[in-house]
Design an enzyme around this catalytic site. Structure first.
Site, mmCIF file in Angstrom:
data_model
loop_
_atom_site.group_PDB
_atom_site.id
_atom_site.type_symbol
_atom_site.label_atom_id
_atom_site.label_comp_id
_atom_site.label_asym_id
_atom_site.label_seq_id
_atom_site.Cartn_x
_atom_site.Cartn_y
_atom_site.Cartn_z
ATOM 1 N N ASN A 1 -19.253 6.545 96.064
ATOM 2 C CA ASN A 1 -20.584 7.028 96.448
ATOM 3 C C ASN A 1 -21.598 5.894 96.223
ATOM 4 O OD1 ASN A 1 -23.213 8.183 96.229
ATOM 5 N ND2 ASN A 1 -22.315 10.204 95.901
ATOM 6 N N ASP B 1 -18.591 11.942 87.337
ATOM 7 C CA ASP B 1 -18.432 13.192 88.072
ATOM 8 C C ASP B 1 -19.658 14.038 87.758
ATOM 9 O OD1 ASP B 1 -16.433 14.429 89.926
ATOM 10 O OD2 ASP B 1 -16.864 16.117 88.615
ATOM 11 N N SER B 2 -20.302 14.501 88.812
ATOM 12 C CA SER B 2 -21.596 15.134 88.603
ATOM 13 C C SER B 2 -21.810 16.250 89.612
ATOM 14 C CB SER B 2 -22.705 14.083 88.712
ATOM 15 O OG SER B 2 -22.502 13.246 89.839
ATOM 16 N N GLY C 1 -28.202 13.441 97.771
ATOM 17 C CA GLY C 1 -27.689 14.773 97.443
ATOM 18 C C GLY C 1 -28.780 15.836 97.408
ATOM 19 N N ASP D 1 -31.389 15.955 95.506
ATOM 20 C CA ASP D 1 -32.669 15.480 94.947
ATOM 21 C C ASP D 1 -33.903 16.103 95.603
ATOM 22 O OD1 ASP D 1 -31.595 13.932 92.975
ATOM 23 O OD2 ASP D 1 -31.776 12.021 94.048
ATOM 24 N N ARG E 1 -27.707 11.548 84.870
ATOM 25 C CA ARG E 1 -26.952 10.285 84.863
ATOM 26 C C ARG E 1 -27.539 9.329 83.818
ATOM 27 N NH1 ARG E 1 -26.820 10.237 89.766
ATOM 28 N NH2 ARG E 1 -24.770 11.228 89.799
HETATM 29 P P1 ITT Z 1 -17.106 9.813 93.757
HETATM 30 O O1 ITT Z 1 -16.205 10.961 93.374
HETATM 31 O O2 ITT Z 1 -16.436 8.751 94.558
HETATM 32 O O3 ITT Z 1 -17.853 9.262 92.566
HETATM 33 P P2 ITT Z 1 -18.671 11.926 95.059
HETATM 34 O O4 ITT Z 1 -19.944 11.927 95.873
HETATM 35 O O5 ITT Z 1 -17.477 12.660 95.629
HETATM 36 O O6 ITT Z 1 -18.271 10.395 94.741
HETATM 37 P P3 ITT Z 1 -18.843 13.882 92.919
HETATM 38 O O7 ITT Z 1 -17.560 14.545 93.245
HETATM 39 O O8 ITT Z 1 -19.177 13.620 91.468
HETATM 40 O O9 ITT Z 1 -19.009 12.460 93.633
HETATM 41 O O10 ITT Z 1 -20.002 14.780 93.572
HETATM 42 C C1 ITT Z 1 -21.291 14.683 93.151
HETATM 43 C C2 ITT Z 1 -22.200 15.446 94.102
HETATM 44 O O11 ITT Z 1 -23.199 16.125 93.316
HETATM 45 C C3 ITT Z 1 -22.957 14.475 94.998
HETATM 46 O O12 ITT Z 1 -22.298 14.284 96.211
HETATM 47 C C4 ITT Z 1 -24.305 15.174 95.149
HETATM 48 O O13 ITT Z 1 -24.232 16.123 96.151
HETATM 49 C C5 ITT Z 1 -24.479 15.889 93.810
HETATM 50 N N1 ITT Z 1 -25.223 15.030 92.856
HETATM 51 C C6 ITT Z 1 -24.740 14.392 91.764
HETATM 52 N N2 ITT Z 1 -25.700 13.665 91.168
HETATM 53 C C7 ITT Z 1 -26.808 13.828 91.914
HETATM 54 C C8 ITT Z 1 -28.114 13.319 91.826
HETATM 55 O O14 ITT Z 1 -28.472 12.456 90.895
HETATM 56 N N3 ITT Z 1 -28.983 13.695 92.762
HETATM 57 C C9 ITT Z 1 -28.643 14.555 93.744
HETATM 58 N N4 ITT Z 1 -27.434 15.064 93.911
HETATM 59 C C10 ITT Z 1 -26.501 14.712 92.992
#
Ligand code: ITT
Length: 196
Positions: free
Chosen positions: A9, A69-70, A153, A155, A181
Site C-alpha cells: 500500500n 495491518d490496520s 482509505g 480518511d 499509525r
Molecule cells: P498491505 O496489506 O499490503 O499493507 P492493505 O491496504 O491491504 O496493504 P490492510 O489489509 O492493513 O492493508 O488494510 C488497511 C485498510 O484500512 C486500508 O486499505 C484502508 O482502507 C484502511 N485504513 C488503514 N489505515 C488507514 C488510514 O490511516 N486512513 C484511512 N484508512 C485507513
C-alpha cells in the site's frame, strides 16, 4: 537497523516513511524485492495479520521486516469493517467503493452514535523467527459525507475525537500526531530505544 517494509500500500509506505524519519532505521521497500510472494491475510485480528505479513517477508528477505495491518472499527456496525477494511466492498474494490459502502451502511445511524476507531498493528519480525507487535488506536466518529482530499482509505469520513476536521482535511504532521499509525510507531520507537 535495516528494515524491509512489508506492505504494498503506497500510502502506508508514505506515512510510515515520514513517521520513522527520526528513528534509527534504514527502510527498504518491496520494490527492492519485486519477487517477494503475496501473503494471504486470513487472520481474525490485526495482530495475526501484521505478524503473518512481517514474518513472511522477513523469511523471504532474511532481513528484519515491518508490517502494518490496520482498519476502521465502527461501533454501530459491531466493529465492521475491522480486519476486512481494505476489502469491505468486495475482493476487487478500491477506497472510493469502500467509503461509499460505509456511508450507505451508516445512513440511518443518528449523530451521537456514529463513534469509531482506527486501529493499527505494527509487527516487526526478525529472520530468527522472533516477532514483536505494537498496537495503536485513534478514537473518533464517522461523518455523513466525504471531506478533504489528503490521506487515503476512510480518511475523508473520519473525525478524530475533539476535531472539526477529518483526517483528509489535515496536513500530514497533524494526522500523524493523532493517528493510530503514529501511536503504534511511537511504541516501536520506544522498543528500539530499549534494544540498544
Ligand atoms: P498491505 O496489506 O499490503 O499493507 P492493505 O491496504 O491491504 O496493504 P490492510 O489489509 O492493513 O492493508 O488494510 C488497511 C485498510 O484500512 C486500508 O486499505 C484502508 O482502507 C484502511 N485504513 C488503514 N489505515 C488507514 C488510514 O490511516 N486512513 C484511512 N484508512 C485507513
Amino acid at each position: 537497523m535495516n528494515i524491509v517494509l512489508a506492505t504494498r500500500n503506497k500510502k502506508k509506505v508514505e506515512e510510515i516513511k515520514r513517521i520513522v524519519a527520526g528513528m534509527p532505521i534504514s527502510l527498504y521497500t518491496l520494490d527492492d524485492f519485486p519477487e517477494c510472494p503475496e501473503v494471504e491475510e486470513d487472520g481474525k485480528t490485526f495482530e495475526d495479520n501484521a505478524a503473518k505479513k512481517a514474518k513472511a517477508v522477513s523469511d523471504y528477505t532474511k532481513m528484519p521486516a515491518l508490517a502494518d495491518d490496520s482498519g476502521l472499527e465502527v461501533y454501530a456496525l459491531n466493529g465492521e469493517p475491522g480486519v476486512l477494511s481494505a476489502r469491505y466492498a468486495g475482493e476487487n474494490t478500491d477506497d472510493r467503493k469502500n467509503l461509499e459502502k460505509l456511508l450507505n451502511e451508516m445512513r440511518l445511524v443518528p449523530d451521537g452514535i456514529r463513534g469509531a476507531r482506527f486501529a493499527c498493528c505494527i509487527a516487526l519480525a526478525f529472520p530468527d523467527g522472533m516477532a514483536e507487535t505494537f498496537m495503536g488506536y485513534s478514537e473518533g466518529s464517522i461523518g455523513k459525507g466525504p471531506k478533504g482530499s489528503n490521506g487515503f482509505g476512510y480518511d475523508p469520513v473520519f473525525y478524530p475525537a475533539g476535531c472539526k476536521k477529518t483526517f483528509a482535511e489535515m496536513a500530514d504532521a497533524e494526522k500523524d500526531s493523532l493517528s493510530h499509525r503514529g501511536a503504534a510507531l511511537k511504541k516501536l520507537h520506544e522498543y528500539l530505544k530499549g534494544r540498544k
